[in-house]
Design an enzyme around this catalytic site. Structure first.
Site, PDB file in Angstrom:
ATOM      1  N   LYS A  14       0.751  -1.189   0.025  1.00 55.17           N
ATOM      2  CA  LYS A  14      -0.038   0.032   0.080  1.00 55.17           C
ATOM      3  C   LYS A  14       0.879   1.089  -0.189  1.00 55.17           C
ATOM      4  O   LYS A  14       0.657   2.083  -0.906  1.00 55.17           O
ATOM      5  CB  LYS A  14      -0.979   0.021   1.411  1.00 55.17           C
ATOM      6  CG  LYS A  14      -1.956  -0.967   1.201  1.00 55.17           C
ATOM      7  CD  LYS A  14      -2.918  -0.910   2.426  1.00 55.17           C
ATOM      8  CE  LYS A  14      -2.371  -1.041   3.853  1.00 55.17           C
ATOM      9  NZ  LYS A  14      -1.812  -2.268   4.172  1.00 55.17           N
ATOM     10  N   ARG A  89     -10.013   0.977   8.576  1.00 53.78           N
ATOM     11  CA  ARG A  89      -9.347  -0.668   8.838  1.00 53.78           C
ATOM     12  C   ARG A  89     -10.515  -1.291   9.720  1.00 53.78           C
ATOM     13  O   ARG A  89     -10.412  -2.485   9.980  1.00 53.78           O
ATOM     14  CB  ARG A  89      -8.179  -0.454   9.745  1.00 53.78           C
ATOM     15  CG  ARG A  89      -6.914  -0.794   8.826  1.00 53.78           C
ATOM     16  CD  ARG A  89      -5.927  -0.442   9.979  1.00 53.78           C
ATOM     17  NE  ARG A  89      -4.731  -1.284   9.640  1.00 53.78           N
ATOM     18  CZ  ARG A  89      -3.525  -0.822   9.168  1.00 53.78           C
ATOM     19  NH1 ARG A  89      -3.418   0.435   8.761  1.00 53.78           N
ATOM     20  NH2 ARG A  89      -2.421  -1.407   8.835  1.00 53.78           N
ATOM     21  N   ARG A 128      11.269  -5.919   5.059  1.00 57.73           N
ATOM     22  CA  ARG A 128      11.036  -4.511   5.387  1.00 57.73           C
ATOM     23  C   ARG A 128      11.600  -4.143   6.877  1.00 57.73           C
ATOM     24  O   ARG A 128      12.051  -3.132   7.400  1.00 57.73           O
ATOM     25  CB  ARG A 128       9.498  -4.206   5.283  1.00 57.73           C
ATOM     26  CG  ARG A 128       9.171  -2.341   5.444  1.00 57.73           C
ATOM     27  CD  ARG A 128       7.708  -2.185   5.070  1.00 57.73           C
ATOM     28  NE  ARG A 128       6.865  -2.568   6.144  1.00 57.73           N
ATOM     29  CZ  ARG A 128       5.618  -2.423   6.044  1.00 57.73           C
ATOM     30  NH1 ARG A 128       5.033  -1.765   5.011  1.00 57.73           N
ATOM     31  NH2 ARG A 128       4.881  -3.013   6.825  1.00 57.73           N
ATOM     32  N   ARG A 134      11.467  -1.097  11.430  1.00 54.99           N
ATOM     33  CA  ARG A 134      10.050  -1.078  12.301  1.00 54.99           C
ATOM     34  C   ARG A 134      10.052  -2.153  13.194  1.00 54.99           C
ATOM     35  O   ARG A 134      10.073  -3.412  12.412  1.00 54.99           O
ATOM     36  CB  ARG A 134       9.051  -1.072  11.226  1.00 54.99           C
ATOM     37  CG  ARG A 134       8.515   0.247  11.137  1.00 54.99           C
ATOM     38  CD  ARG A 134       7.338   0.273   9.806  1.00 54.99           C
ATOM     39  NE  ARG A 134       6.343  -0.335  10.398  1.00 54.99           N
ATOM     40  CZ  ARG A 134       4.862  -0.404   9.582  1.00 54.99           C
ATOM     41  NH1 ARG A 134       4.899   0.176   8.668  1.00 54.99           N
ATOM     42  NH2 ARG A 134       3.973  -1.071  10.021  1.00 54.99           N
ATOM     43  N   ARG A 146      -1.157  -8.899  13.573  1.00 56.53           N
ATOM     44  CA  ARG A 146      -1.936  -7.775  12.609  1.00 56.53           C
ATOM     45  C   ARG A 146      -2.709  -8.396  11.457  1.00 56.53           C
ATOM     46  O   ARG A 146      -3.484  -8.127  11.164  1.00 56.53           O
ATOM     47  CB  ARG A 146      -0.518  -7.037  11.862  1.00 56.53           C
ATOM     48  CG  ARG A 146       0.107  -6.064  12.915  1.00 56.53           C
ATOM     49  CD  ARG A 146       1.348  -5.765  12.751  1.00 56.53           C
ATOM     50  NE  ARG A 146       1.470  -4.855  11.501  1.00 56.53           N
ATOM     51  CZ  ARG A 146       2.671  -4.827  10.614  1.00 56.53           C
ATOM     52  NH1 ARG A 146       3.698  -5.423  11.061  1.00 56.53           N
ATOM     53  NH2 ARG A 146       2.739  -3.786   9.666  1.00 56.53           N
TER      54      ARG A 146
HETATM   55  P1  AMP Z   1       0.568   0.646   8.849  1.00 54.50           P
HETATM   56  O1  AMP Z   1       1.812   1.617   8.817  1.00 54.50           O
HETATM   57  O2  AMP Z   1      -0.611   0.865   7.820  1.00 54.50           O
HETATM   58  O3  AMP Z   1       0.899  -0.716   8.533  1.00 54.50           O
HETATM   59  O4  AMP Z   1       0.055   0.730  10.219  1.00 54.50           O
HETATM   60  C1  AMP Z   1       0.905   0.100  11.209  1.00 54.50           C
HETATM   61  C2  AMP Z   1       0.030   0.303  12.651  1.00 54.50           C
HETATM   62  O5  AMP Z   1      -0.618   1.445  13.233  1.00 54.50           O
HETATM   63  C3  AMP Z   1      -1.098  -0.871  12.698  1.00 54.50           C
HETATM   64  O6  AMP Z   1      -0.752  -2.112  12.881  1.00 54.50           O
HETATM   65  C4  AMP Z   1      -2.065  -0.480  13.778  1.00 54.50           C
HETATM   66  O7  AMP Z   1      -1.482  -1.015  14.883  1.00 54.50           O
HETATM   67  C5  AMP Z   1      -2.089   1.300  13.536  1.00 54.50           C
HETATM   68  N1  AMP Z   1      -2.816   1.622  12.502  1.00 54.50           N
HETATM   69  C6  AMP Z   1      -2.465   2.138  11.284  1.00 54.50           C
HETATM   70  N2  AMP Z   1      -3.634   2.786  10.706  1.00 54.50           N
HETATM   71  C7  AMP Z   1      -4.649   2.161  11.585  1.00 54.50           C
HETATM   72  C8  AMP Z   1      -6.154   2.460  11.558  1.00 54.50           C
HETATM   73  N3  AMP Z   1      -6.803   3.104  10.367  1.00 54.50           N
HETATM   74  N4  AMP Z   1      -6.838   1.933  12.623  1.00 54.50           N
HETATM   75  C9  AMP Z   1      -6.400   1.505  13.629  1.00 54.50           C
HETATM   76  N5  AMP Z   1      -5.007   1.375  13.730  1.00 54.50           N
HETATM   77  C10 AMP Z   1      -4.016   1.799  12.699  1.00 54.50           C
END
Ligand code: AMP
Length: 191
Positions: A14, A89, A128, A134, A146
């Site tokens: 993404k 989400r 990654r 991360r 996740r």
């Molecule tokens: P990402 O960078 O999109 O993979 O997000 C990393 C982490 O941030 C996720 O595993 C969640 O813990 C949190 N997170 C990101 N976006 C959301 C969202 N829309 N709702 C809830 N938690 C989120």
């Protein structure tokens, strides 16, 4: 305004594809994960709260996430449109986004769902994790959690957008450029 959602499980690509799409279509990028990470780095109150969920591979609560998105969108009057990356989400977030976007007289135009096999997702996330540091990409238990959150809470959104006729499923395996071409074709078909 043209607004798209880039959708998919963790590791689907993404972020990588958003960076290319926003340049081509001149859209503003909103990655809720990036905003949380910036807050963690800045040691804000929101960052401390978000970190307690992110480190376990759990979703940050809806109220917190939705308020953050509302706040971000308030200051974007000049935008041509948005790429929502990692948001919504949950179904509640999807409904909230519909309300927010309606309040600025706009709409979600297309939802691009990247489809990638789970073995490939795990491989990409661990790679990654090595490159970016991360923490949530380095630990297999967190990665598994996740995926569970994705399957239980996020995947139902596919039906939500399919019913609205907005869902486009795009194969997310292969070279970055060929995946980008597929996404552009899906965007151009509705733009
Ligand atoms: P990402 O960078 O999109 O993979 O997000 C990393 C982490 O941030 C996720 O595993 C969640 O813990 C949190 N997170 C990101 N976006 C959301 C969202 N829309 N709702 C809830 N938690 C989120």
């Amino acid at each position: 305004m043209f607004n798209l959602i880039i959708f998919g499980p963790p590791g689907a690509g993404k972020g990588t594809q958003s960076a290319m799409l926003l340049e081509k279509y001149e859209l503003v990028h909103l990655s809720t994960g990036d905003v949380f990470r910036a807050n963690i780095k800045g040691e804000t109150e929101l960052g401390v709260l978000a970190k307690s969920y992110i480190d376990k591979g759990e979703l940050v609560p809806d109220e917190v996430t939705i308020a953050m998105v509302e706040d971000f969108l308030k200051n974007q009057e000049d935008a041509n449109g948005f790429i929502f990356d990692g948001f919504p989400r949950t179904l509640s977030q999807g409904e909230a986004l519909d309300n927010i976007i309606r309040s600025i007289d706009s709409q979600i135009d297309v939802v691009l769902a990247l489809e990638v096999e789970e073995d490939e997702l795990v491989k990409r996330l661990l790679e990654r994790g090595k490159a970016s540091g991360r923490a949530d990409d380095q630990d297999e238990a967190t990665i598994r959690n996740r995926f569970a959150e994705y399957n239980n809470k996020t995947e139902p959104l596919l039906g939500y957008y399919d019913q609205q006729g907005k869902l486009k499923r795009v194969a997310g395996m292969g070279q970055i450029e060929e995946i980008f071409d597929r996404l552009c074709k899906a965007v151009d078909a509705v733009r």
